[in-house]
Design a protein around this motif. Structure first.
Motif, mmCIF file in Angstrom:
data_model
loop_
_atom_site.group_PDB
_atom_site.id
_atom_site.type_symbol
_atom_site.label_atom_id
_atom_site.label_comp_id
_atom_site.label_asym_id
_atom_site.label_seq_id
_atom_site.Cartn_x
_atom_site.Cartn_y
_atom_site.Cartn_z
ATOM 1 N N ASP A 336 0.666 -0.827 0.186
ATOM 2 C CA ASP A 336 0.240 -0.380 -0.478
ATOM 3 C C ASP A 336 1.120 0.991 -0.232
ATOM 4 O O ASP A 336 0.591 2.248 1.320
ATOM 5 C CB ASP A 336 -1.404 -0.015 1.477
ATOM 6 N N GLY A 337 1.327 1.187 -1.030
ATOM 7 C CA GLY A 337 2.662 2.730 -1.277
ATOM 8 C C GLY A 337 4.527 2.033 -0.254
ATOM 9 O O GLY A 337 4.073 0.995 -0.392
ATOM 10 N N GLY A 403 13.704 3.799 -6.916
ATOM 11 C CA GLY A 403 12.570 4.979 -6.060
ATOM 12 C C GLY A 403 12.238 4.520 -5.276
ATOM 13 O O GLY A 403 11.851 5.087 -4.789
ATOM 14 N N GLY A 404 11.769 3.565 -4.079
ATOM 15 C CA GLY A 404 11.351 3.324 -3.418
ATOM 16 C C GLY A 404 12.389 3.946 -2.020
ATOM 17 O O GLY A 404 11.612 4.313 -0.889
ATOM 18 N N SER A 405 13.381 4.131 -2.235
ATOM 19 C CA SER A 405 14.018 5.359 -1.474
ATOM 20 C C SER A 405 13.607 6.100 -0.971
ATOM 21 O O SER A 405 13.807 7.077 -0.155
ATOM 22 C CB SER A 405 15.654 4.982 -1.071
ATOM 23 N N GLU A 406 13.704 6.666 -1.648
ATOM 24 C CA GLU A 406 12.405 8.244 -2.104
ATOM 25 C C GLU A 406 11.086 8.338 -2.047
ATOM 26 O O GLU A 406 10.823 9.389 -1.495
ATOM 27 C CB GLU A 406 13.327 8.414 -3.711
ATOM 28 N N GLN A 407 10.410 7.151 -2.067
ATOM 29 C CA GLN A 407 8.704 7.818 -1.851
ATOM 30 C C GLN A 407 8.516 8.251 -0.482
ATOM 31 O O GLN A 407 9.905 8.203 0.223
ATOM 32 C CB GLN A 407 8.021 6.653 -1.900
ATOM 33 N N GLN A 408 7.421 9.373 -0.273
ATOM 34 C CA GLN A 408 6.943 9.254 0.690
ATOM 35 C C GLN A 408 6.319 8.256 1.521
ATOM 36 O O GLN A 408 5.877 7.634 0.820
ATOM 37 C CB GLN A 408 6.106 10.930 0.827
ATOM 38 N N SER A 409 6.537 7.978 2.695
ATOM 39 C CA SER A 409 6.451 7.354 3.885
ATOM 40 C C SER A 409 5.207 7.300 4.635
ATOM 41 O O SER A 409 4.502 8.523 4.961
ATOM 42 C CB SER A 409 7.105 6.656 4.200
ATOM 43 N N THR A 410 4.675 6.353 5.277
ATOM 44 C CA THR A 410 3.190 6.255 6.142
ATOM 45 C C THR A 410 3.841 5.607 7.219
ATOM 46 O O THR A 410 3.659 4.502 6.929
ATOM 47 C CB THR A 410 2.088 5.389 4.939
ATOM 48 N N GLU A 411 3.800 6.595 8.072
ATOM 49 C CA GLU A 411 4.930 6.154 9.739
ATOM 50 C C GLU A 411 2.610 5.024 10.352
ATOM 51 O O GLU A 411 2.316 5.865 10.535
ATOM 52 C CB GLU A 411 4.984 7.150 10.078
ATOM 53 N N LEU A 412 3.272 3.847 10.546
ATOM 54 C CA LEU A 412 2.787 3.298 11.892
ATOM 55 C C LEU A 412 2.218 3.458 13.026
ATOM 56 O O LEU A 412 1.443 3.554 14.082
ATOM 57 C CB LEU A 412 2.585 0.998 11.311
ATOM 58 N N THR A 413 3.582 3.610 13.109
ATOM 59 C CA THR A 413 4.131 3.992 14.688
ATOM 60 C C THR A 413 4.291 5.222 14.891
ATOM 61 O O THR A 413 5.000 6.326 14.346
ATOM 62 C CB THR A 413 5.284 3.659 15.454
ATOM 63 N N ALA A 414 3.401 5.783 15.831
ATOM 64 C CA ALA A 414 2.507 7.506 15.658
ATOM 65 C C ALA A 414 4.299 8.029 16.737
ATOM 66 O O ALA A 414 4.569 7.267 18.130
ATOM 67 C CB ALA A 414 1.775 7.725 16.642
ATOM 68 N N THR A 415 4.127 8.863 16.582
ATOM 69 C CA THR A 415 5.476 9.223 17.453
ATOM 70 C C THR A 415 4.534 10.652 18.283
ATOM 71 O O THR A 415 5.082 11.611 18.900
ATOM 72 C CB THR A 415 6.835 10.213 16.515
ATOM 73 N N THR A 416 3.871 11.695 18.107
ATOM 74 C CA THR A 416 3.406 12.406 18.442
ATOM 75 C C THR A 416 1.665 12.233 19.124
ATOM 76 O O THR A 416 1.224 11.228 18.848
ATOM 77 C CB THR A 416 3.214 14.030 17.428
ATOM 78 N N GLN A 417 1.329 13.869 19.476
ATOM 79 C CA GLN A 417 -0.476 14.004 19.269
ATOM 80 C C GLN A 417 -0.916 12.841 20.459
ATOM 81 O O GLN A 417 -2.058 12.174 19.649
ATOM 82 C CB GLN A 417 -0.937 13.937 17.479
#
Length: 606
Positions: A336-337, A403-417
């Motif tokens: 999924d991306g 190209g995968g190293s340059e893609q924007q990622s979705t972080e499943l582990t939250a770090t804030t909020q």
């Protein structure tokens, strides 16, 4: 079965020599047979069923239905003269008698009469069948061709060469199996441990075994540890014969096999030549994007590219009061991306982790948690494998390097909020620790800060605590020269000094005064409170050594977790900050946090 009562025998074609086919070839079957009778039996207090089956010519009674198909029988779907298509079966040997275990079948109907003219010939076993009773016939021949070698010794329960035995797939082993031999790789070997129960004690050791069909745990005790413990080496391949198969204790056994083996005096272990077809580790990787659907506390395998490696962190658990060492590793995949998740490694796993960003890594049997959205924690029995020889690993590496190293990622582990103690602590400047919006209904807020220790309050950095076990309350020095504890009513000739430090923390936005305690003081001064106090003079005057230690702790940058309590919710800006954790700053770790924050900002504006 009434729905099939109108069907005639002409509607069914039983498989010629079907009973013989149950006993040979792969466990995957396509054999049509007729049920002549169903007999209920008890096995270890559980309901089981034996069936008498016919292929139209022969019959066989030595057939047991596995637990997985019992619902069909209990629902009345199977009765005398039912016709079934067997889809999965294997053969076990119990007390020198072959028992067919049916693990899957479909009910085709019930003609109401016996088809053909079967006779009790127990499956009409031919010479070929006597030589090759069960297992995958082609695989069996391959095993036999590949495994013929001389006996290399080292057997635990005898000297017979078992390399010529028919090899059972690990997946096929169950509580009814006997006379089996497996060829497996030792993927993990535990330490020798001691046990005590009901005034008895002993030693035990476990090994995890894997072949191309599955994995299983084996446990050995006392004298068997001495016989087999030194023979079994992690990473090597062995022929293993004999032992007691029992239901796996899922409290301690997380491999997923329904059974585990207890090695005994009759168990034979013989080294085998290296076999590349046997995996070094069994990996059933869950795509990172699917982790949120896994149950909490379940074991999951993860395969990904290392995106970041955190610094080694040492601390003390508030719950257990034990020291710990940990390291966070962030991995990503292309499900999924580009999805990322944090894996926490502990103890020696954290200390010995020396893989680099961009490598493929597999971590098995991580504990999944919804803490900080999704987090994974490696267990003591987890295995960490870099660059595993798997097609999925090669595909991941190809994606990342193209190209995968340059893609924007979705972080499943939250770090804030998060405002709650259980959630992630937002990283803020010190001035923002006074902001009302961060406080929960109880008047508490938790933050992560990067700060500099600039000053200690001009008073003792410790208090005299009770040396009684588990007490740690403040004691007073009496005129008799003894220390008295009002909490446990103990009297002692000495006290234990414990840090309670009023410290000034500063950053670009301002400063706060906070209270730090034992573990945090040890991190700042590099010694215990008792050790620091020992550098004072006989009259408690400060010495050059003492001043040097205190000065060395100042003007250093630290990361810290701060708890701020609102003493009176109606009175603004009345706070009581406490340092919960403190650690030396890692520029590499900070760069990762900033990179993740930038990724999130960019992703929000795409």
């Amino acid at each position: 079965s009434s729905n099939f009562s109108h069907l005639s025998p002409m509607n069914f074609n039983l498989t010629p020599n079907g009973l013989q086919q149950l006993r040979i070839g792969d466990k995957r079957k396509d054999v049509t047979l007729q049920v002549l009778s169903v007999i209920s039996v008890k096995s270890k207090g559980k309901d089981r069923y034996k069936v008498n089956l016919s292929d139209g010519i022969n019959t066989s009674k030595d057939i047991i239905l596995a637990a997985a198909v019992l619902p069909l029988v209990n629902a009345g779907r199977v009765s005398a003269q039912s016709v079934i298509r067997v889809t999965e079966a294997t053969v076990n040997k119990i007390k020198n008698k072959e028992i067919v275990l049916i693990m899957g079948f479909d009910v085709l109907g019930n003609p109401g009469v016996v088809i053909g003219n079967p006779s009790s010939n127990e499956g009409a076993r031919g010479p070929q069948q006597q030589q090759q009773h069960f297992g995958n016939q082609q695989r069996q021949q391959q095993y036999q061709n590949n495994n013929r070698q001389r006996n290399t010794g080292g057997s635990g329960g005898g000297s017979d060469n078992i390399s010529r035995d028919r090899i059972y797939p690990i997946e096929s082993l169950d509580e009814y199996s006997s006379g089996w031999t497996i060829k497996a790789r030792v993927t993990q070997k535990g330490d020798v441990r001691t046990w005590n129960r009901n005034d008895k004690s002993g030693r035990l050791m476990s090994v995890d075994l894997v072949d191309d069909s599955g994995e299983i745990r084996a446990v050995m005790f006392n004298d068997v540890v001495d016989k087999l413990g030194n023979i079994l080496e992690q990473g090597r391949v062995f022929y293993i014969k004999g032992g007691r198969l029992k239901e796996a204790n899922t409290r301690f056994n997380h491999l997923g096999h329904k059974c585990e083996i207890t090695f005994n005096d009759q168990t034979i272990v013989q080294p085998a030549e290296e076999d590349a077809s046997l995996p070094t580790v069994k990996i059933n990787a869950v795509p990172i994007a699917s982790l949120s659907t896994c149950q909490d506390n379940s074991n999951v395998d993860v395969l990904g590219i290392i995106k970041a490696v955190g610094e080694l962190v040492q601390g003390r658990s508030e719950k257990s009061n034990k020291d710990y060492t940990k390291r966070n590793v962030t991995v990503c995949d292309n499900s999924d991306g580009k999805q990322c998740v944090d894996i926490t490694l502990w103890g020696e796993q954290a200390q010995n982790f020396n893989f680099e960003v961009g490598q493929v890594v597999a971590v098995t049997k991580c504990r999944k948690s919804s803490f900080n959205n999704v987090t994974l924690s490696a267990r003591s029995f987890s295995q960490i494998v870099s660059d595993p020889s798997l097609p999925q690993a090669a595909n991941l590496l190809n994606w990342y390097q193209n190209g995968g190293s340059e893609q924007q990622s979705t972080e499943l582990t939250a770090t804030t909020q998060s405002k709650s103690r259980g959630g992630a602590k937002p990283r803020v400047p010190l001035a923002d620790t006074q902001h009302p919006e961060y406080f929960d209904q109880r008047g508490n807020a938790y933050f992560t800060v990067r700060c500099t220790v600039t000053q200690f309050a001009n008073r003792d950095l410790w208090y005299d605590s009770c040396p009684g076990e588990g007490c740690r309350k403040k004691v007073t020095l009496g005129e008799d020269g003894m220390y008295h504890c009002q909490t446990c009513q103990g009297t002692f000739d000495h006290s234990e000094k414990r840090y309670v430090i009023s410290v000034k923390l500063s950053d670009y936005s301002g400063h706060i005064w906070a209270t730090a305690f034992e573990e945090q003081g040890h991190e700042m001064f590099g010694c215990t409170a008792n050790e620091l106090a020992s550098f004072k003079g006989p009259s408690e005057e400060e010495t050059e050594e003492y001043d040097a230690l205190v000065s060395a702790a100042k003007f250093k940058e630290y990361g810290a977790t701060i708890k701020v309590t609102q003493q009176d919710p109606s009175a603004q800006f009345t706070r009581n900050p406490a340092v919960q954790k403190i650690w030396q700053v890692s520029n590499r770790g900070d760069a990762y946090l900033m990179s993740s924050a930038i990724d999130k900002v960019l992703a929000a504006h795409v």
